[in-house]
Write a protein that holds these residues in place. Structure first.
Motif, PDB file in Angstrom:
ATOM      1  N   ARG A 234      11.760   2.967  -6.926  1.00 57.60           N
ATOM      2  CA  ARG A 234      10.420   2.515  -6.572  1.00 57.60           C
ATOM      3  C   ARG A 234       9.978   3.346  -5.374  1.00 57.60           C
ATOM      4  NH1 ARG A 234      11.254  -3.205  -3.421  1.00 57.60           N
ATOM      5  NH2 ARG A 234      12.614  -2.336  -1.832  1.00 57.60           N
ATOM      6  N   PHE A 235       8.683   3.477  -5.248  1.00 59.29           N
ATOM      7  CA  PHE A 235       8.102   4.231  -4.143  1.00 59.29           C
ATOM      8  C   PHE A 235       7.632   3.237  -3.078  1.00 59.29           C
ATOM      9  CE2 PHE A 235       7.616   6.760  -7.947  1.00 59.29           C
ATOM     10  CZ  PHE A 235       8.074   8.000  -7.535  1.00 59.29           C
ATOM     11  N   THR A 236       8.065   3.446  -1.848  1.00 60.36           N
ATOM     12  CA  THR A 236       7.627   2.602  -0.738  1.00 60.36           C
ATOM     13  C   THR A 236       7.127   3.496   0.388  1.00 60.36           C
ATOM     14  OG1 THR A 236       9.841   2.536   0.240  1.00 60.36           O
ATOM     15  CG2 THR A 236       9.274   0.760  -1.284  1.00 60.36           C
ATOM     16  N   VAL A 237       6.254   2.948   1.192  1.00 58.63           N
ATOM     17  CA  VAL A 237       5.694   3.709   2.311  1.00 58.63           C
ATOM     18  C   VAL A 237       6.488   3.406   3.568  1.00 58.63           C
ATOM     19  CG1 VAL A 237       3.643   4.098   3.731  1.00 58.63           C
ATOM     20  CG2 VAL A 237       3.408   3.724   1.265  1.00 58.63           C
ATOM     21  N   LYS A 238       6.877   4.453   4.254  1.00 55.86           N
ATOM     22  CA  LYS A 238       7.568   4.376   5.537  1.00 55.86           C
ATOM     23  C   LYS A 238       6.697   5.113   6.561  1.00 55.86           C
ATOM     24  CE  LYS A 238      11.453   2.902   3.548  1.00 55.86           C
ATOM     25  NZ  LYS A 238      11.893   1.544   3.649  1.00 55.86           N
ATOM     26  N   GLU A 239       7.031   4.959   7.825  1.00 56.04           N
ATOM     27  CA  GLU A 239       6.310   5.683   8.876  1.00 56.04           C
ATOM     28  C   GLU A 239       7.304   6.368   9.802  1.00 56.04           C
ATOM     29  OE1 GLU A 239       2.563   3.775  10.522  1.00 56.04           O
ATOM     30  OE2 GLU A 239       3.638   2.037   9.718  1.00 56.04           O
ATOM     31  N   PHE A 240       7.004   7.622  10.129  1.00 55.14           N
ATOM     32  CA  PHE A 240       7.755   8.328  11.159  1.00 55.14           C
ATOM     33  C   PHE A 240       7.367   7.742  12.509  1.00 55.14           C
ATOM     34  CE2 PHE A 240       7.538  11.876   7.970  1.00 55.14           C
ATOM     35  CZ  PHE A 240       8.901  12.023   7.793  1.00 55.14           C
ATOM     36  N   ASP A 241       8.148   8.038  13.539  1.00 59.20           N
ATOM     37  CA  ASP A 241       7.741   7.679  14.900  1.00 59.20           C
ATOM     38  C   ASP A 241       6.359   8.275  15.122  1.00 59.20           C
ATOM     39  OD1 ASP A 241      10.153   6.430  15.378  1.00 59.20           O
ATOM     40  OD2 ASP A 241      11.057   8.165  16.360  1.00 59.20           O
ATOM     41  N   GLY A 242       5.477   7.514  15.673  1.00 61.93           N
ATOM     42  CA  GLY A 242       4.113   7.988  15.864  1.00 61.93           C
ATOM     43  C   GLY A 242       3.177   7.507  14.774  1.00 61.93           C
ATOM     44  N   GLY A 243       3.719   6.882  13.718  1.00 66.08           N
ATOM     45  CA  GLY A 243       2.878   6.279  12.693  1.00 66.08           C
ATOM     46  C   GLY A 243       2.513   7.143  11.515  1.00 66.08           C
ATOM     47  N   THR A 244       3.036   8.353  11.417  1.00 69.49           N
ATOM     48  CA  THR A 244       2.717   9.213  10.274  1.00 69.49           C
ATOM     49  C   THR A 244       3.411   8.674   9.018  1.00 69.49           C
ATOM     50  OG1 THR A 244       2.552  11.137  11.711  1.00 69.49           O
ATOM     51  CG2 THR A 244       2.853  11.570   9.359  1.00 69.49           C
ATOM     52  N   PRO A 245       2.635   8.341   7.970  1.00 70.66           N
ATOM     53  CA  PRO A 245       3.246   7.766   6.767  1.00 70.66           C
ATOM     54  C   PRO A 245       3.921   8.818   5.884  1.00 70.66           C
ATOM     55  CG  PRO A 245       0.880   7.920   6.464  1.00 70.66           C
ATOM     56  CD  PRO A 245       1.176   8.386   7.866  1.00 70.66           C
TER      57      PRO A 245
ATOM     58  N   ALA B 246       1.509   5.242  -3.398  1.00 76.27           N
ATOM     59  CA  ALA B 246       2.785   4.640  -3.801  1.00 76.27           C
ATOM     60  C   ALA B 246       2.571   3.629  -4.927  1.00 76.27           C
ATOM     61  CB  ALA B 246       3.465   3.986  -2.608  1.00 76.27           C
ATOM     62  N   LYS B 247       1.524   2.838  -4.824  1.00 76.98           N
ATOM     63  CA  LYS B 247       1.207   1.855  -5.878  1.00 76.98           C
ATOM     64  C   LYS B 247       0.947   2.565  -7.208  1.00 76.98           C
ATOM     65  CE  LYS B 247      -2.195  -1.698  -6.986  1.00 76.98           C
ATOM     66  NZ  LYS B 247      -3.407  -2.407  -6.517  1.00 76.98           N
ATOM     67  N   HIS B 248       0.172   3.637  -7.165  1.00 76.43           N
ATOM     68  CA  HIS B 248      -0.139   4.407  -8.373  1.00 76.43           C
ATOM     69  C   HIS B 248       1.135   5.024  -8.967  1.00 76.43           C
ATOM     70  CE1 HIS B 248      -2.600   6.804 -11.101  1.00 76.43           C
ATOM     71  NE2 HIS B 248      -1.848   7.843 -10.767  1.00 76.43           N
ATOM     72  N   MET B 249       1.977   5.584  -8.113  1.00 78.53           N
ATOM     73  CA  MET B 249       3.212   6.204  -8.594  1.00 78.53           C
ATOM     74  C   MET B 249       4.143   5.157  -9.202  1.00 78.53           C
ATOM     75  SD  MET B 249       3.631   8.916  -5.484  1.00 78.53           S
ATOM     76  CE  MET B 249       5.144   9.683  -6.008  1.00 78.53           C
ATOM     77  N   ASN B 250       4.227   3.974  -8.593  1.00 79.75           N
ATOM     78  CA  ASN B 250       5.065   2.906  -9.151  1.00 79.75           C
ATOM     79  C   ASN B 250       4.585   2.466 -10.528  1.00 79.75           C
ATOM     80  OD1 ASN B 250       7.146   2.471  -7.226  1.00 79.75           O
ATOM     81  ND2 ASN B 250       5.648   1.511  -5.872  1.00 79.75           N
ATOM     82  N   ALA B 251       3.283   2.550 -10.766  1.00 80.25           N
ATOM     83  CA  ALA B 251       2.723   2.169 -12.062  1.00 80.25           C
ATOM     84  C   ALA B 251       2.995   3.205 -13.147  1.00 80.25           C
ATOM     85  CB  ALA B 251       1.216   1.935 -11.929  1.00 80.25           C
ATOM     86  N   HIS B 252       3.308   4.449 -12.739  1.00 77.77           N
ATOM     87  CA  HIS B 252       3.406   5.530 -13.717  1.00 77.77           C
ATOM     88  C   HIS B 252       4.739   6.273 -13.736  1.00 77.77           C
ATOM     89  CE1 HIS B 252      -0.808   5.213 -14.824  1.00 77.77           C
ATOM     90  NE2 HIS B 252      -1.042   5.005 -13.533  1.00 77.77           N
ATOM     91  N   ILE B 253       5.610   6.014 -12.777  1.00 80.38           N
ATOM     92  CA  ILE B 253       6.905   6.703 -12.708  1.00 80.38           C
ATOM     93  C   ILE B 253       7.995   5.646 -12.581  1.00 80.38           C
ATOM     94  CG2 ILE B 253       8.347   8.336 -11.420  1.00 80.38           C
ATOM     95  CD1 ILE B 253       5.680   9.562 -10.355  1.00 80.38           C
TER      96      ILE B 253
END
Length: 73
Positions: A10-21, A57-64
């Motif tokens: 599954r694809f999930t969103v994470k953030e680097f230090d500083g908030g970059t997704p 990520a939502k789109h990728m989870n729906a198709h991959i």
């Protein structure tokens, strides 16, 4: 002879230090042996917002459904 293995992810969103997704490919079952308990990540273009990353990520989870790894001889 090459060998291909695959894992459900599954694809999930994470953030680097500083908030970059960024987007993580998290296994949902047994890991690919090549990852040894880790996971892969996708680095997004500069300026990508958290909301845009979540929508992607939502789109990728729906198709991959799986990721595969092929080892070459």
């Amino acid at each position: 002879m090459s060998k291909t293995e695959r894992a459900t992810i599954r694809f999930t969103v994470k953030e680097f230090d500083g908030g970059t997704p960024w987007i993580a490919l998290e296994p949902l079952g047994p890991d690919l042996p090549q990852l040894k308990g880790g996971f892969l990540g996708l680095i997004l273009p500069n300026g990508t917002t958290l909301a845009s990353a979540q929508e992607l990520a939502k789109h990728m989870n729906a198709h991959i459904t799986h990721v595969s790894y092929t080892s070459l001889p």
